[in-house]
Design a protein around this motif. Structure first.
Motif, PDB file in Angstrom:
ATOM      1  N   ALA A 134       0.304 -27.322  -0.648  1.00 57.14           N
ATOM      2  CA  ALA A 134       0.791 -28.760  -0.963  1.00 57.14           C
ATOM      3  C   ALA A 134       2.052 -29.080  -0.638  1.00 57.14           C
ATOM      4  N   THR A 135       3.008 -28.143  -0.202  1.00 60.57           N
ATOM      5  CA  THR A 135       4.098 -28.347   0.042  1.00 60.57           C
ATOM      6  C   THR A 135       4.432 -28.772   1.354  1.00 60.57           C
ATOM      7  N   GLY A 136       3.239 -28.799   2.378  1.00 63.11           N
ATOM      8  CA  GLY A 136       3.269 -29.448   3.578  1.00 63.11           C
ATOM      9  C   GLY A 136       2.525 -30.704   3.975  1.00 63.11           C
ATOM     10  N   ARG A 137       2.240 -31.278   2.663  1.00 61.74           N
ATOM     11  CA  ARG A 137       1.501 -32.549   2.435  1.00 61.74           C
ATOM     12  C   ARG A 137       2.340 -33.524   1.620  1.00 61.74           C
ATOM     13  N   PRO A 138       2.399 -34.836   2.335  1.00 62.74           N
ATOM     14  CA  PRO A 138       2.993 -35.903   1.407  1.00 62.74           C
ATOM     15  C   PRO A 138       2.715 -35.776  -0.161  1.00 62.74           C
ATOM     16  N   ALA A 139       3.663 -36.217  -0.984  1.00 56.97           N
ATOM     17  CA  ALA A 139       2.999 -36.340  -2.334  1.00 56.97           C
ATOM     18  C   ALA A 139       1.983 -37.216  -2.454  1.00 56.97           C
ATOM     19  N   GLU A 140       1.833 -38.421  -1.858  1.00 54.22           N
ATOM     20  CA  GLU A 140       0.420 -39.008  -1.923  1.00 54.22           C
ATOM     21  C   GLU A 140      -0.825 -38.212  -1.937  1.00 54.22           C
ATOM     22  N   GLU A 141      -0.764 -37.345  -1.186  1.00 50.18           N
ATOM     23  CA  GLU A 141      -1.890 -36.264  -0.874  1.00 50.18           C
ATOM     24  C   GLU A 141      -2.101 -35.255  -1.813  1.00 50.18           C
ATOM     25  N   LEU A 142      -1.422 -35.299  -2.836  1.00 48.34           N
ATOM     26  CA  LEU A 142      -1.556 -34.092  -3.658  1.00 48.34           C
ATOM     27  C   LEU A 142      -2.735 -34.123  -4.583  1.00 48.34           C
ATOM     28  N   SER A 143      -3.727 -33.082  -4.623  1.00 46.36           N
ATOM     29  CA  SER A 143      -4.759 -33.066  -5.458  1.00 46.36           C
ATOM     30  C   SER A 143      -4.909 -33.249  -6.747  1.00 46.36           C
ATOM     31  N   GLN A 144      -5.845 -33.260  -7.526  1.00 46.78           N
ATOM     32  CA  GLN A 144      -5.780 -33.148  -9.083  1.00 46.78           C
ATOM     33  C   GLN A 144      -5.487 -31.827  -9.526  1.00 46.78           C
ATOM     34  N   MET A 145      -6.079 -30.698  -8.755  1.00 45.38           N
ATOM     35  CA  MET A 145      -5.753 -29.260  -9.079  1.00 45.38           C
ATOM     36  C   MET A 145      -4.173 -29.164  -8.839  1.00 45.38           C
ATOM     37  N   ASP A 146      -3.654 -29.770  -7.884  1.00 41.53           N
ATOM     38  CA  ASP A 146      -2.175 -29.502  -7.628  1.00 41.53           C
ATOM     39  C   ASP A 146      -1.330 -30.158  -8.889  1.00 41.53           C
ATOM     40  N   THR A 147      -1.688 -31.162  -9.069  1.00 38.80           N
ATOM     41  CA  THR A 147      -0.897 -32.171 -10.320  1.00 38.80           C
ATOM     42  C   THR A 147      -0.986 -31.391 -11.566  1.00 38.80           C
ATOM     43  N   ASP A 148      -2.418 -30.784 -11.898  1.00 38.86           N
ATOM     44  CA  ASP A 148      -2.436 -30.133 -12.952  1.00 38.86           C
ATOM     45  C   ASP A 148      -1.643 -29.087 -13.146  1.00 38.86           C
ATOM     46  N   LEU A 149      -1.621 -28.051 -12.022  1.00 33.49           N
ATOM     47  CA  LEU A 149      -0.769 -26.757 -11.994  1.00 33.49           C
ATOM     48  C   LEU A 149       0.530 -27.315 -12.049  1.00 33.49           C
ATOM     49  N   ILE A 150       1.248 -28.370 -11.699  1.00 31.09           N
ATOM     50  CA  ILE A 150       2.593 -28.690 -11.962  1.00 31.09           C
ATOM     51  C   ILE A 150       2.861 -29.024 -13.249  1.00 31.09           C
ATOM     52  N   TRP A 151       1.759 -29.683 -13.861  1.00 28.82           N
ATOM     53  CA  TRP A 151       2.174 -29.943 -15.298  1.00 28.82           C
ATOM     54  C   TRP A 151       1.904 -28.685 -16.430  1.00 28.82           C
ATOM     55  N   MET A 152       1.116 -27.862 -15.915  1.00 30.41           N
ATOM     56  CA  MET A 152       0.712 -26.334 -16.616  1.00 30.41           C
ATOM     57  C   MET A 152       2.250 -25.441 -16.372  1.00 30.41           C
ATOM     58  N   TRP A 153       2.582 -25.841 -15.039  1.00 28.70           N
ATOM     59  CA  TRP A 153       3.885 -24.863 -14.715  1.00 28.70           C
ATOM     60  C   TRP A 153       5.226 -24.828 -15.755  1.00 28.70           C
ATOM     61  N   ARG A 154       5.083 -26.258 -16.280  1.00 29.92           N
ATOM     62  CA  ARG A 154       6.367 -26.646 -17.309  1.00 29.92           C
ATOM     63  C   ARG A 154       6.181 -25.824 -18.555  1.00 29.92           C
ATOM     64  N   TYR A 155       5.090 -25.526 -18.914  1.00 30.40           N
ATOM     65  CA  TYR A 155       4.894 -24.670 -20.378  1.00 30.40           C
ATOM     66  C   TYR A 155       5.251 -23.236 -20.163  1.00 30.40           C
ATOM     67  N   SER A 156       5.274 -22.603 -18.818  1.00 29.04           N
ATOM     68  CA  SER A 156       5.615 -21.222 -18.820  1.00 29.04           C
ATOM     69  C   SER A 156       6.958 -21.274 -18.203  1.00 29.04           C
ATOM     70  N   ALA A 157       7.319 -21.713 -17.267  1.00 29.23           N
ATOM     71  CA  ALA A 157       8.907 -21.813 -16.448  1.00 29.23           C
ATOM     72  C   ALA A 157       9.556 -22.999 -16.023  1.00 29.23           C
ATOM     73  N   PRO A 158       9.801 -23.857 -17.230  1.00 30.17           N
ATOM     74  CA  PRO A 158      10.066 -25.319 -16.630  1.00 30.17           C
ATOM     75  C   PRO A 158      11.590 -25.123 -15.538  1.00 30.17           C
ATOM     76  N   GLU A 159      12.211 -24.163 -15.898  1.00 34.80           N
ATOM     77  CA  GLU A 159      13.424 -24.099 -14.969  1.00 34.80           C
ATOM     78  C   GLU A 159      13.058 -24.008 -13.435  1.00 34.80           C
ATOM     79  N   SER A 160      12.124 -23.161 -13.228  1.00 38.76           N
ATOM     80  CA  SER A 160      11.832 -22.689 -11.970  1.00 38.76           C
ATOM     81  C   SER A 160      10.975 -24.014 -11.244  1.00 38.76           C
ATOM     82  N   LEU A 161      10.191 -24.532 -12.049  1.00 41.36           N
ATOM     83  CA  LEU A 161       9.521 -25.768 -11.679  1.00 41.36           C
ATOM     84  C   LEU A 161      10.391 -27.037 -11.307  1.00 41.36           C
ATOM     85  N   ARG A 162      11.533 -27.262 -12.070  1.00 41.50           N
ATOM     86  CA  ARG A 162      12.566 -28.143 -11.849  1.00 41.50           C
ATOM     87  C   ARG A 162      13.096 -27.894 -10.578  1.00 41.50           C
TER      88      ARG A 162
END
Length: 702
Positions: A592-620
């Motif tokens: 996903a890092t090679g695509r614009p933010a507008e082209e993020l998939s539903q799975m991509d955004t779900d993973l981003i939201w879930m990432w904050r539960y485990s390691a918010p510092e690395s996500l930020r």
């Protein structure tokens, strides 16, 4: 244990077992009484009297066998006559003499006796009846007619000859007639006329059996007796010389017979009862079932039904629940059908159940059940007993009676009160959409041994399609101490996580993925702490699995009533697991890092939201790098924040907390400041709504 013979109408248990009711002793008494009657009179009528199903036929059978076992002068000849087969006196009379002749020995000594008895029967029988009974052809009919014209046609003379022959033979004949109470009034009077008048012959005795009250009711419907029980009793007394009242079927007898029948069923199906099951069944039996099992036939019928339907259910249902349900199906069929109509309420899955409980007192709810039982055909005096049987089966009914009910316990014992097992009791087997217990356990064994198998494949398929039931059944295995392959199951659940198709339960509040998440948390806690990081990392090897792994880690390290956004524990295993799962999420998001933010998939955004539960510092840090490398903040938020559904706001406190964990709100507002200050609204309406919501929630300072 000698097996019980449930599926015939012979004596309840075979002769190899103990004589639980003392029927052998009573039959011996009847035989001795026959001998005394014979010593005092040339002919007589004895009656074996007892309620329907009390064992009269069994005693008659034992009497016949005892008489036939005697030798010499004490030997009795037995003629069994079924009066149901004949509708008039002439046919019945001819049949009587035919049976008596058939009972006589075949030797030369008896030929004259057989001839005289046949002559008497021929003399009093019309030719048409005689022809039908003897099977004569036209030539035989002509000869019979000729013999009657030319011979001594006097019935009295024929009777005297038959009497003389029977006296000379000096061999007692016992004519046995069973179940006279099932005849019509006219048929019954024919039998009594035959016994007292036509068949009143020397050395011919009669042993008849009936239920007295039923027979009196039949006699009162006849023209001879009329509607008078006293006249009916007087009439019976003229017919019968000796009464043989069958001994009462005591509670002790019923309990002994029921115990032996139950043990026979358990043995034949390879089952046994635990102490808890014995207590539950004893309560049901002595408080409710015993009153309805008042005859040997009732006991046999009940346990026969249980034996007939246990088959494939053995090991797949709670044995005590099955026996109680079988009792209802056998003795209260209307109540049994009622169960299916109220399945949702009985199993606690009804949407209206909570509303009813909140608006009605226990007494009102109990009365509602009583009204239903009346409508189902339960007799008024039995309603409370049936209702308490339902309370033994269903925790919901127990609560309606004002007592506590343990729904979890019903599920653990595979009881009918559980929605997961209810249908098994209705279809007498495991439905096609269910998985038998043996197959379920075999599947878990295959998974634990890492051995492929059809059962394991079937379990994983049902985990996707029937998530709630399968997760509950796995939880049941855990709660009873059974070995459950936690690590293998967690990996399999992660693989299936994106393919769940089960409908939500609990009025739509609990989805399949929620059921899976709670089970995954429990299974993770079952593992030794040192194994948890590697298992969570294995779960996160796929994008769907990473979602479940993150949620599982969060639930396992966060109290249920804590809304903390991320893992707060400092335990080594949790810190290792957090880093391992975060690393897997990073790899899944790399494309996903090679695509614009507008082209993020539903799975991509779900993973981003879930990432904050485990390691918010690395996500930020990762998100800020993406913003620095070309992602625009507003299109990114347009993907992360989903459109609102009324009446819920687009951005609430939970969303703000999540954004703060992912970006830091100060940094987010700084990055968005140009568009927040701009007077031009974005063309994308969803992005415009996000901006407006952020303006409304923007802190006044900072």
């Amino acid at each position: 244990m000698v097996d019980a013979h449930f599926f015939n109408d012979e004596p309840f248990l075979n002769d190899e077992g103990p004589d639980l009711l003392g029927r052998e002793q009573y039959a011996q008494h009847a035989v001795e009484l026959l001998g005394r009657v014979r010593a005092q009179t040339e002919t007589g009528v004895l009656a074996l009297i007892g309620p329907w199903g009390s064992g009269k036929s069994s005693v008659l059978g034992k009497v016949i066998r005892l008489l036939q076992s005697r030798d010499g002068h004490d030997t009795w000849l037995i003629a069994e006559l079924n009066p149901w087969l004949y509708s008039d006196l002439e046919s019945l009379t001819a049949a009587l003499f035919s049976e008596i002749r058939a009972a006589l020995p075949k030797g030369e000594r008896w030929s004259e006796v057989r001839q005289k008895i046949g002559g008497f029967g021929q003399a009093i029988s019309p030719l048409g009846k005689l022809t039908a009974l003897a099977g004569l052809d036209s030539e035989g009919l002509i000869q019979a007619f000729s013999n009657r014209i030319s011979g001594d046609t006097s019935a009295s003379a024929a009777k005297r000859k038959a009497e003389d022959a029977l006296r000379q033979a000096d061999q007692p004949v016992l004519v046995v007639m069973d179940d006279l109470d099932r005849l019509t009034p006219d048929e019954l009077l024919l039998v009594f006329k035959l016994v007292r008048l036509v068949g009143h012959l020397p050395n011919v005795y009669y042993l008849i059996s009936f239920d007295e009250q039923t027979l009196l009711d039949v006699l009162q419907r006849s023209d001879l007796v009329g509607n008078s029980e006293a006249r009916a009793r007087d009439f019976l007394e003229k017919i019968i010389q000796v009464r043989l009242d069958l001994p009462a079927f005591r509670e002790r007898d019923a309990a002994a017979m029921s115990t032996r029948a139950l043990n026979a069923i358990l043995d034949s199906h390879g089952l046994s009862m635990s102490p808890g099951e014995e207590r539950r069944f004893s309560e049901a039996y002595f408080r409710h079932l015993q009153d309805r099992l008042q005859t040997p036939r009732a006991v046999k019928r009940y346990f026969g039904q249980a034996d007939a339907t246990l088959g494939s259910l053995a090991g797949n249902v709670d044995l005590v629940d099955f026996l109680i349900v079988t009792f209802l199906r056998t003795n209260e069929p209307g109540v049994y059908r009622l169960l299916q109509r109220h399945r949702a309420e009985l199993t606690g899955t009804s949407i209206d159940l909570a509303r009813h409980r909140s608006t009605q007192q226990p007494g009102e709810r109990a009365e509602r059940w009583r009204s239903r039982l009346r409508g189902a055909g339960a007799a008024e005096e039995r309603i409370d007993g049936v209702l308490h049987l339902l309370a033994l089966l269903f925790p919901t009914v127990q609560k309606d009676l004002g007592n506590g009910g343990d729904t979890k316990a019903a599920a653990q014992r595979r009881g009918i009160g559980s929605p997961d097992y209810f249908d098994r009791y209705m279809v007498f087997g495991v439905p096609d959409d269910d998985l038998p217990e043996a197959a379920f356990d075999q599947a878990l064994s295959q998974m634990a041994a890492n051995v492929p198998g059809e059962e394991a494949d079937e379990l994983l398929l049902r985990l996707r399609e029937d998530t709630h039931r399968i997760t509950r059944r796995i939880e049941q295995r855990r709660s009873t101490g059974s070995q459950v392959p936690a690590a293998v199951l967690l990996t399999a659940m992660a693989d299936a996580y994106g393919q769940l198709s089960a409908e939500p339960e609990m009025m739509g509040l609990v989805s399949g993925d929620m059921s899976l998440q709670f089970l995954a948390r429990d299974l993770l806690n079952d593992l030794p702490p040192e194994r948890r990081p590697e298992v969570l990392a294995a779960m996160a090897s796929t994008p769907d699995g990473a979602l479940l792994a993150t949620r599982t880690l969060h639930r396992a390290t966060t109290p249920d009533n804590d809304s903390t956004e991320h893992v707060q524990t400092t335990e080594d295993w949790a810190l290792q697991a957090r880093d391992a799962v975060a690393e897997q999420i990073t790899q899944h998001l790399t494309p996903a890092t090679g695509r614009p933010a507008e082209e993020l998939s539903q799975m991509d955004t779900d993973l981003i939201w879930m990432w904050r539960y485990s390691a918010p510092e690395s996500l930020r840090l990762w998100l800020l790098q993406r913003l620095d490398n070309g992602w625009e903040p507003l299109p990114l938020l347009g993907k992360l924040i989903r459109p609102a559904t009324r009446p819920f706001p687009l951005i609430d406190d939970n969303v703000l907390a999540g954004l703060d964990a992912m970006f830091s709100l100060d940094i987010l507002y700084t990055r968005l400041d140009p568009v927040l200050q701009s007077s031009h609204s974005p063309a994308d309406s969803h992005q415009a709504s996000i901006l407006q919501a952020l303006r409304e929630h923007r802190p006044t300072t900072g």
